[in-house]
Design a protein around this motif. Structure first.
Motif, PDB file in Angstrom:
ATOM      1  N   PRO A 259       7.426  54.546  58.610  1.00 39.78           N
ATOM      2  CA  PRO A 259       8.051  55.940  58.142  1.00 39.78           C
ATOM      3  C   PRO A 259       6.796  56.901  57.381  1.00 39.78           C
ATOM      4  CG  PRO A 259       8.482  54.259  56.332  1.00 39.78           C
ATOM      5  CD  PRO A 259       7.845  53.341  57.729  1.00 39.78           C
ATOM      6  N   HIS A 260       7.138  57.821  57.563  1.00 42.53           N
ATOM      7  CA  HIS A 260       5.990  58.815  57.146  1.00 42.53           C
ATOM      8  C   HIS A 260       6.318  59.335  55.528  1.00 42.53           C
ATOM      9  CE1 HIS A 260       4.502  59.083  61.074  1.00 42.53           C
ATOM     10  NE2 HIS A 260       5.734  59.581  61.716  1.00 42.53           N
ATOM     11  N   ARG A 261       7.356  58.512  54.804  1.00 41.97           N
ATOM     12  CA  ARG A 261       7.487  58.814  53.498  1.00 41.97           C
ATOM     13  C   ARG A 261       7.859  57.482  52.988  1.00 41.97           C
ATOM     14  NH1 ARG A 261      12.841  58.079  53.158  1.00 41.97           N
ATOM     15  NH2 ARG A 261      14.215  58.626  55.014  1.00 41.97           N
ATOM     16  N   GLN A 262       7.965  57.398  51.612  1.00 41.02           N
ATOM     17  CA  GLN A 262       8.336  56.217  50.898  1.00 41.02           C
ATOM     18  C   GLN A 262       9.665  55.929  51.244  1.00 41.02           C
ATOM     19  OE1 GLN A 262       8.381  56.411  46.591  1.00 41.02           O
ATOM     20  NE2 GLN A 262       7.364  54.512  46.326  1.00 41.02           N
ATOM     21  N   LEU A 263      10.117  54.605  51.561  1.00 41.08           N
ATOM     22  CA  LEU A 263      11.311  54.082  51.651  1.00 41.08           C
ATOM     23  C   LEU A 263      12.272  53.981  50.396  1.00 41.08           C
ATOM     24  CD1 LEU A 263      11.188  51.718  54.675  1.00 41.08           C
ATOM     25  CD2 LEU A 263      12.488  53.982  54.706  1.00 41.08           C
ATOM     26  N   ARG A 264      13.486  54.748  50.360  1.00 42.16           N
ATOM     27  CA  ARG A 264      14.186  54.343  49.247  1.00 42.16           C
ATOM     28  C   ARG A 264      15.393  53.143  49.236  1.00 42.16           C
ATOM     29  NH1 ARG A 264      14.235  58.392  45.320  1.00 42.16           N
ATOM     30  NH2 ARG A 264      16.487  57.734  44.739  1.00 42.16           N
ATOM     31  N   VAL A 265      15.379  52.331  48.384  1.00 41.26           N
ATOM     32  CA  VAL A 265      16.002  50.981  48.531  1.00 41.26           C
ATOM     33  C   VAL A 265      16.722  50.693  47.496  1.00 41.26           C
ATOM     34  CG1 VAL A 265      15.876  48.659  49.367  1.00 41.26           C
ATOM     35  CG2 VAL A 265      14.338  50.054  50.349  1.00 41.26           C
ATOM     36  N   GLY A 266      18.125  50.679  47.621  1.00 43.71           N
ATOM     37  CA  GLY A 266      18.794  50.301  46.551  1.00 43.71           C
ATOM     38  C   GLY A 266      19.360  48.664  46.588  1.00 43.71           C
ATOM     39  N   TRP A 267      19.440  48.306  45.450  1.00 43.05           N
ATOM     40  CA  TRP A 267      19.931  46.594  45.294  1.00 43.05           C
ATOM     41  C   TRP A 267      20.789  46.188  44.504  1.00 43.05           C
ATOM     42  CZ3 TRP A 267      19.448  43.038  41.593  1.00 43.05           C
ATOM     43  CH2 TRP A 267      18.718  43.397  40.578  1.00 43.05           C
ATOM     44  N   MET A 268      21.633  45.519  44.810  1.00 46.36           N
ATOM     45  CA  MET A 268      22.954  45.029  43.772  1.00 46.36           C
ATOM     46  C   MET A 268      23.124  43.744  44.233  1.00 46.36           C
ATOM     47  SD  MET A 268      26.151  47.486  45.415  1.00 46.36           S
ATOM     48  CE  MET A 268      27.420  46.357  44.406  1.00 46.36           C
ATOM     49  N   VAL A 269      23.792  42.990  43.536  1.00 44.09           N
ATOM     50  CA  VAL A 269      24.730  41.603  43.650  1.00 44.09           C
ATOM     51  C   VAL A 269      25.877  41.532  43.205  1.00 44.09           C
ATOM     52  CG1 VAL A 269      22.424  40.482  43.872  1.00 44.09           C
ATOM     53  CG2 VAL A 269      23.506  40.734  41.460  1.00 44.09           C
ATOM     54  N   GLU A 270      26.300  42.426  42.213  1.00 45.12           N
ATOM     55  CA  GLU A 270      27.664  42.765  41.785  1.00 45.12           C
ATOM     56  C   GLU A 270      27.743  44.013  40.994  1.00 45.12           C
ATOM     57  OE1 GLU A 270      28.790  39.460  39.115  1.00 45.12           O
ATOM     58  OE2 GLU A 270      26.755  39.487  38.228  1.00 45.12           O
ATOM     59  N   PRO A 271      28.890  44.815  40.549  1.00 48.48           N
ATOM     60  CA  PRO A 271      30.243  44.173  40.947  1.00 48.48           C
ATOM     61  C   PRO A 271      30.652  44.595  42.559  1.00 48.48           C
ATOM     62  CG  PRO A 271      30.188  46.225  39.826  1.00 48.48           C
ATOM     63  CD  PRO A 271      28.825  45.721  39.927  1.00 48.48           C
ATOM     64  N   GLY A 272      31.841  44.075  43.002  1.00 46.79           N
ATOM     65  CA  GLY A 272      32.214  44.453  44.175  1.00 46.79           C
ATOM     66  C   GLY A 272      31.928  43.330  45.453  1.00 46.79           C
ATOM     67  N   PHE A 273      31.166  42.184  45.104  1.00 46.95           N
ATOM     68  CA  PHE A 273      31.023  41.117  45.842  1.00 46.95           C
ATOM     69  C   PHE A 273      31.572  39.645  45.344  1.00 46.95           C
ATOM     70  CE2 PHE A 273      26.910  43.443  47.096  1.00 46.95           C
ATOM     71  CZ  PHE A 273      27.492  44.208  48.094  1.00 46.95           C
ATOM     72  N   GLY A 274      32.050  39.792  44.211  1.00 51.37           N
ATOM     73  CA  GLY A 274      32.374  38.547  43.525  1.00 51.37           C
ATOM     74  C   GLY A 274      31.180  37.721  42.547  1.00 51.37           C
ATOM     75  N   PRO A 275      31.563  36.615  41.940  1.00 51.35           N
ATOM     76  CA  PRO A 275      30.476  36.044  41.188  1.00 51.35           C
ATOM     77  C   PRO A 275      29.307  35.477  42.288  1.00 51.35           C
ATOM     78  CG  PRO A 275      32.354  34.711  41.395  1.00 51.35           C
ATOM     79  CD  PRO A 275      32.965  36.217  41.878  1.00 51.35           C
ATOM     80  N   VAL A 276      28.115  35.590  41.609  1.00 50.87           N
ATOM     81  CA  VAL A 276      26.912  34.905  42.546  1.00 50.87           C
ATOM     82  C   VAL A 276      26.273  33.977  41.618  1.00 50.87           C
ATOM     83  CG1 VAL A 276      24.867  35.832  43.693  1.00 50.87           C
ATOM     84  CG2 VAL A 276      26.849  37.334  43.241  1.00 50.87           C
ATOM     85  N   ASP A 277      25.663  32.943  42.358  1.00 44.93           N
ATOM     86  CA  ASP A 277      24.965  31.912  41.486  1.00 44.93           C
ATOM     87  C   ASP A 277      23.582  32.429  40.964  1.00 44.93           C
ATOM     88  OD1 ASP A 277      24.512  28.608  41.508  1.00 44.93           O
ATOM     89  OD2 ASP A 277      22.606  29.494  41.925  1.00 44.93           O
ATOM     90  N   PRO A 278      23.131  31.965  40.031  1.00 42.40           N
ATOM     91  CA  PRO A 278      21.865  32.549  39.358  1.00 42.40           C
ATOM     92  C   PRO A 278      20.644  32.425  40.365  1.00 42.40           C
ATOM     93  CG  PRO A 278      23.051  31.459  37.652  1.00 42.40           C
ATOM     94  CD  PRO A 278      23.751  31.248  38.971  1.00 42.40           C
ATOM     95  N   GLU A 279      20.685  31.296  41.155  1.00 42.68           N
ATOM     96  CA  GLU A 279      19.556  30.927  41.995  1.00 42.68           C
ATOM     97  C   GLU A 279      19.346  32.260  42.956  1.00 42.68           C
ATOM     98  OE1 GLU A 279      17.949  26.822  42.173  1.00 42.68           O
ATOM     99  OE2 GLU A 279      20.096  26.851  43.042  1.00 42.68           O
ATOM    100  N   VAL A 280      20.821  32.617  43.522  1.00 43.68           N
ATOM    101  CA  VAL A 280      20.788  33.829  44.694  1.00 43.68           C
ATOM    102  C   VAL A 280      20.270  34.806  44.066  1.00 43.68           C
ATOM    103  CG1 VAL A 280      22.266  34.856  46.235  1.00 43.68           C
ATOM    104  CG2 VAL A 280      22.406  32.166  45.677  1.00 43.68           C
ATOM    105  N   VAL A 281      20.702  35.313  42.846  1.00 47.73           N
ATOM    106  CA  VAL A 281      20.212  36.505  42.178  1.00 47.73           C
ATOM    107  C   VAL A 281      18.943  36.450  41.966  1.00 47.73           C
ATOM    108  CG1 VAL A 281      20.441  37.832  40.059  1.00 47.73           C
ATOM    109  CG2 VAL A 281      22.318  36.809  40.893  1.00 47.73           C
ATOM    110  N   ALA A 282      18.251  35.414  41.464  1.00 50.41           N
ATOM    111  CA  ALA A 282      16.723  35.444  41.370  1.00 50.41           C
ATOM    112  C   ALA A 282      16.176  35.719  42.795  1.00 50.41           C
ATOM    113  CB  ALA A 282      16.236  34.014  40.662  1.00 50.41           C
TER     114      ALA A 282
END
Length: 472
Positions: A259-282
């Motif tokens: 791209p010709h500009r900086q890409l904007r990326v959001g990230w999330m692991v919750e809420p909305g997906f259910g609980p997540v193992d800490p190793e996966v979050v890491a």
């Protein structure tokens, strides 16, 4: 040389064949030998295509005679056994369809062949492609090459296991709520679920509910996903959902993705997906840091629609009635003893009330709107694929962070893309304390597959797990 062949990606094999450094016959034979050696333990391959070597010899002749070669010329590929293959059994993981041999290739298979690919084998799946684990009464249970006591996922688990174990460089799977991305995550390979309708579902069963089903590539490199997608996408005049004429060129076009500009990326692991193992979050957090380090603007986000309407519940209310009807028609007149338990459970599920069905349709619209609003501000979203690494065979419930949940929660972060039709890539970026793959999911707006392929390529280049393979 054989080990180099087995773990070379499809793009690399095609280049070696094109430059006459190896022959298609060598490549196909190496994979046939690998199947013979490893498949008894993994049980990923259910049928070997009888004419694979003959096709490889014809491909070799074409190279030697200087014919024009397709981008996958001479490269073997495997196909999930719900996808029709002309002259090769497509048995859908069911005793009901034992011995069924289609006359015509599915559109996706025909396009892989047109690109020069050689059909090597069909891969295992749950009966009717409907389970989180790959097991059925016809061809048994598939095992994860990283730990044979664990599942390679479902429903494209045979395909994921075959690629992870070096029995195939690239293949085709399908995805109703998780089935390309989940198995890829459980075995440490990569997969692409493109925007709904980008790749025709013609020649694949079941089709109901059609608005949720996808077919797509599974491989060991992001460039292979891009190459396969460039060959697979586009209308075929038969699948009415496959209407997009947006082209994707894995050669010239893909090389211009920066791209010709900086890409904007959001990230999330919750809420909305259910609980997540800490190793996966890491692992997700590690991918976030990696993207920051390569120049992306990355920040934590929330998508309110996901918190309001849990996509897994929405999906469950929307797909049951249509799939029940499809399964009932297929199994009419057959004794229940000939059906696997996941099929009989589906047939026994109570119908969804009209009110609940309409409420779920409205919730699905809210989810699509929520993502649409998100993508006005961001180019992509990074999440986990699954809340845990590959689990043991035969479980009915998950325990995550002290909470015991129905096993369907495993698709909490994956199924929103089926409900909304958004594209997503699954790729490994971590390892659990037990040595199992952990993957992240990269999501973009509709028909923006080039964005997530570009981001995945950047992540792949700095991946801490690149080149790891199971010891099998």
């Amino acid at each position: 040389m054989k080990s180099e062949i087995l773990y070379q990606d499809a793009t690399g094999l095609a280049e070696l064949i094109r430059t006459r450094k190896i022959s298609p016959v060598e490549v196909v034979q190496a994979h046939l030998d690998r199947i013979e050696a490893v498949n008894p333990k993994v049980n990923a391959i259910v049928t070997v295509a009888e004419d694979a070597l003959r096709a490889a010899k014809a491909a070799e002749t074409a190279v030697l005679q200087g014919h024009e070669l397709g981008p996958l010329h001479g490269v073997p590929f495997t196909v999930k056994d719900s996808i029709d293959t002309a002259g090769v059994p497509t048995q859908r993981g069911s005793l009901i369809f034992k011995g069924r041999v289609p006359d015509i290739d599915a559109t996706s298979v025909a396009r892989m062949k047109k690109a020069g690919g050689i059909l090597l084998a069909k891969t295992n799946l749950p009966e009717f492609s409907y389970s989180f684990e790959t097991v059925n009464l016809l061809s048994g249970r598939s095992n994860n090459p990283w730990d044979l006591e664990r599942t390679p996922g479902g429903s494209s688990g045979g395909e994921s296991a075959a690629i992870a174990a070096g029995m195939s460089p690239i293949g085709l799977g399908t995805d109703l709520g998780n089935s390309l991305r989940g198995p890829a995550a459980q075995t440490g390979i990569v997969s692409l679920k493109a925007t709904h309708g980008r790749v025709p579902m013609t020649g694949i069963w079941p089709r109901a509910p059609r608005r949720f089903w996808h077919v797509g590539p599974m491989a060991r490199s992001i460039r292979d996903l891009a190459l396969a997608f460039s060959q697979l996408c586009g209308p075929d005049g038969q699948d009415a959902f496959a209407t997009s004429t947006v082209q994707f060129d894995a050669g010239t076009g893909y090389s211009l993705l920066k791209p010709h500009r900086q890409l904007r990326v959001g990230w999330m692991v919750e809420p909305g997906f259910g609980p997540v193992d800490p190793e996966v979050v890491a692992t997700v957090e590690a991918a976030v840091e990696a993207l920051k380090n390569v120049g992306c603007l990355v920040e934590p986000v929330r998508i309110p629609a996901l918190a309001r309407d849990f996509a897994n519940d929405v999906f469950n209310r929307l797909h049951v009635m249509e799939m029940k009807r499809e399964f009932a028609e297929a199994t009419a007149g057959h004794h229940p003893d000939g059906l696997y338990k996941t099929t009989t459970k589906m047939l026994a599920r109570p119908d969804v009330s009209m009110k609940d069905y309409i409420d779920a349709e409205l919730a699905a619209e809210r989810l699509r709107d929520g993502y649409a609003e998100f993508f006005t501000r961001y180019d992509a979203l990074i999440t986990h694929v699954l809340p845990i690494p590959a689990h043991k065979h035969g479980i009915d419930a998950l325990t995550i962070n002290g909470q015991t949940l129905d096993v369907s929660y495993i698709r909490g972060a994956a199924v929103p893309l089926n409900v909304t039709g958004l594209p997503g890539i699954s790729m490994r970026f971590g390892t659990s304390k037990e040595g199992l793959p952990i993957s992240v999911q990269i999501v973009s707006s509709w028909q923006a597959e080039s964005t997530i392929l570009h981001l995945a390529t950047m992540l792949e280049s700095v991946s801490p797990v690149r080149g790891l393979r199971p010891d099998i």
